[in-house]
Design a protein around this motif. Sequence first.
Motif, PDB file in Angstrom:
ATOM      1  N   PRO A   1      58.415  20.183  41.588  1.00  0.00           N
ATOM      2  CA  PRO A   1      59.387  19.013  41.023  1.00  0.00           C
ATOM      3  C   PRO A   1      60.257  18.400  42.192  1.00  0.00           C
ATOM      4  O   PRO A   1      60.626  17.139  41.985  1.00  0.00           O
TER       5      PRO A   1
ATOM      6  N   GLY B   1      55.451  13.445  50.137  1.00  0.00           N
ATOM      7  CA  GLY B   1      55.356  13.051  48.486  1.00  0.00           C
ATOM      8  C   GLY B   1      54.448  13.882  47.881  1.00  0.00           C
ATOM      9  O   GLY B   1      54.592  14.252  46.592  1.00  0.00           O
ATOM     10  N   ALA B   2      53.604  14.448  48.793  1.00  0.00           N
ATOM     11  CA  ALA B   2      52.319  15.404  48.027  1.00  0.00           C
ATOM     12  C   ALA B   2      52.943  16.718  47.641  1.00  0.00           C
ATOM     13  O   ALA B   2      52.454  17.512  46.907  1.00  0.00           O
ATOM     14  N   MET B   3      54.322  16.984  48.100  1.00  0.00           N
ATOM     15  CA  MET B   3      54.789  18.271  47.503  1.00  0.00           C
ATOM     16  C   MET B   3      55.227  18.308  46.109  1.00  0.00           C
ATOM     17  O   MET B   3      55.488  19.316  45.462  1.00  0.00           O
ATOM     18  N   GLY B   4      55.034  17.052  45.613  1.00  0.00           N
ATOM     19  CA  GLY B   4      55.380  16.913  44.037  1.00  0.00           C
ATOM     20  C   GLY B   4      54.130  17.575  43.344  1.00  0.00           C
ATOM     21  O   GLY B   4      54.345  18.071  42.204  1.00  0.00           O
ATOM     22  N   THR B   5      53.124  18.001  43.825  1.00  0.00           N
ATOM     23  CA  THR B   5      52.118  18.463  43.263  1.00  0.00           C
ATOM     24  C   THR B   5      52.336  20.168  43.267  1.00  0.00           C
ATOM     25  O   THR B   5      51.424  20.834  42.292  1.00  0.00           O
TER      26      THR B   5
END
Lengths: 440, 481
Positions: free
Chosen positions: B340, B333-337
């Motif tokens: 996109p 989920g943190a890849m969103g940082t």
Amino acid sequence: MNKRSFIYEDAPDENKFSACVHCGMCLEACPTYQETGMEMHSPRGRVYLIKSAAEGKLELNSFFRHPIDTCLDCRACETACPSNVQVGALIEETRGQFFQADPPRGLSAFLHRLFLHKLFPYPKRMRMLGSLLKFYQKSGLQTLARKLNLVKVLPDHLAEMERALPELKRPPVLASGIEVLPAIGEKRASVAVVTGCVMDVVYSDVNEATVNVLRKNGCEVWIPQNQTCCGALHVHAGDREMAKKLAKANIDAFLARDVDAIIINAAGCGSAMKEYGELLKNDKEYAHQAKQFAEKVKDVSQFLLELGLIAPKASLNMTVTYHDACHLAHAQGIRSEPRTLLQSIPGLNLIELPDADRCCGSAGIYNLTHPEMAGRLLERKMDDIPHGCDAVAMGNPGCMMQFAVGVVRHGRKEEILHTVQLLDRAYREEERLQGGEQRG
Amino acid sequence: MDKVDKNKLNAFIQFAKDLLGDMYVLHRYEDLVAYECDAYVIHKGAPSAVVFPADTEQTAQLVRYLHEHEIPFLPRGAGTGLSGGAIPLHGEVIISLTRMNKLLHVDYLNRRAVVQPGYINLKLTHSIAAKGYYYAPDPSSQASCTIGGNVGENAGGAHCLKYGVTTNHVLGLKLVTCEGDVVEIGGVPDTPGYDLLGLLTGSEGTLGIVTEITVRILKTPQAVKTALALFDDVEDASRAVSDIIARGIVPAALEMMDKTAIEGVENGNYPVGYPRDIEAVLIVEVDGIEAGLQEQIDQVIEVCRQHRVREVVQAKNDAERAAWWANRKTAFGAMGTISPDYLVQDGVIPRTKLPEVLLKIRKISERYRLRIANVFHAGDGNLHPLILFDARVPGETERAVKAGSEVLKVCVEVGGSITGEHGVGIEKMEDMRVLFTEEEIAAQTDIRDVFNPRGLCNPGKMFPQPARCVEVKKPASMEIS
């Protein structure tokens, strides 16, 4: 097809929703998803709908509006989100689009204007309302109304609120007209206090306790007379224009004097004020000041610990549990501070409330607009309160009101208090004992 | 496959409303949009309707109707699956099991629990922790994902290195067959006959809908020790992994993240404070009886030191351990940082091939001009390369998909497999050909057709399409009760 549906000012920010990778870690953190198990009533689902509308796949109609409106704006998802997606801000911005595309009509328009435009922003009118309420309680009208069952004409939740309304013993703090109150003992800081709109009428004793606790901790307290409602409810409802007006008025009122901090004791107002920078980011004149203002805003519990609490010496022999207001825990990340304050009171036994940071259903005026969902959440909350508690402490007037309703509904005995009220009680007890010693 | 016929669908919606009540049937466009995808976002498709049965009987009635009227359908848990298993590509009706979210029974003496499919994985551990028990499979999404979904995907997790994946913990199932019959499977250890539990676990919703699951629960280990090791070189970290296992230590978990992954988690909501210039971090956990455990973790630390670790520390307390795990478990989920969109792969390789495979992944990343973050269950060689892309940029999605396939080819070439725990779903259907011959695939679809004779239950998943002859060859329908 690719026409975007958000055509009004302050559209939901693409950078905010593109950070959502749809992982679903937020699902079980969301009270409305927990209750419904439905994707569009989850944070991830709502963000997906917002993204779809931005891409032109959804129109601004009532079916899209429904899940956006059922959001409590409790921000529990923001705590759970690995990527820091600002779901709350996205929901508020989307509500702003709906507010402009389809402004409230009929009764809801009347209530919106009455409360959010004509009452909350005007402390004097709020005072009048307070006096009326007080008259209603004291004159025997309340007893009469209850005997004649007149409160029956009110919607269920309002009728219960009428029963749960605390006795308005104290006049609003702002009404005293006193602008500056000196520190008690050595002066350690100078602060400004936000008295709030509803807080100062319904819970003016919490404001009194706040001022007293701050002074006891060496703060010179300034109460700006020009302050107004913070605008949180307006932002939640999508009325960003009014919210901006109020924010600007507060910025003018509070930045008139240089203080170390601007103190707030209401979680919802605190988080809204900490977000003034975001609200006014596109305002040429106020953008900078808004950021400056926001940086100074501190929740009372946060500030007392940063300053270094002078712990009370008298004991309160009570068992207390603590409820995390969403806008303290999730929106401001304030969890340990209020607990530390409570634990610093000698004799006070603090026990944990299971799932303490799950929304109680108050959520601004959500309990009035969505009584069914709010009621389900309140039910769960009341069930969670451990046996043998004398009081439930919290840091938000909306939650206090909701818990008060719960206590009435379930015939419970717990006192519903703000964290600073317990501290204040301990300081007053300390004074009483010292006074006794001096006399004896 | 065509979308569902409108009249047929309307009749079903009415049937479902009568059975479940209006509020448990979603059919408006706006409500269906949110069901276009699960946690795999590359392919999308809106369902014709979403229905929420409350129990096995309602599920069976819905399935019976759908079967009789030849309307395709699929089961869905929390929708946290990473291979698209719950995406209704052809307008399938979604049978959402989120209302069936109860813990039905705990039998501490025999160490088992019975749950409904919508019950959240982590809740089981929370519910039995006070008595000293826990549920071992711990996918990173365990705070949201359902045990039903875990059974569908045969989900793994960080601690599956020592304790095994979901299939090792399922003792019995109640199943609504694709025709709407209710059958019970397993329940006693080592049932004679074929291992149907093993077949159903990991069948990705293609063999029926599970409505009750009996799982094994375990005694909470007496002690846990965790080490965190920071490396300046991925190869050193990889060798340390192999060496730890070679010493005969069986860690409960042995996890690794590379520099790009670290960048993501450190920008995210649960940062640990890793130095940004390290190339790899290892989390090694051992658990069991207290006696001798410190010696084990000391050995682990010693091995790390032998492999030029920059820094290695042991968790001081539960809070520190929890912080390390929160960081690791929110990695996807943190890849969103930092991006996109991402596509996560799930290849499995022999542990010793780790340095070689990582080098090849780096080459693929360069060739496709896409960043790849690596998060993996290093102990059992289960790689999760996260291919970062931006779907808004024309062509990037396609590039990411191709890069993903190449990564899987590399895994198979070194003697591994294309999926460890995320399932095949839509994502890896075509890649099945890398691993299996046409005949092997046909043998499996033959099995599917026994359970799913009309091909209505989660069609078009898991196996690549063509094999026409297999689809035509339908066995006689079982009797509909």
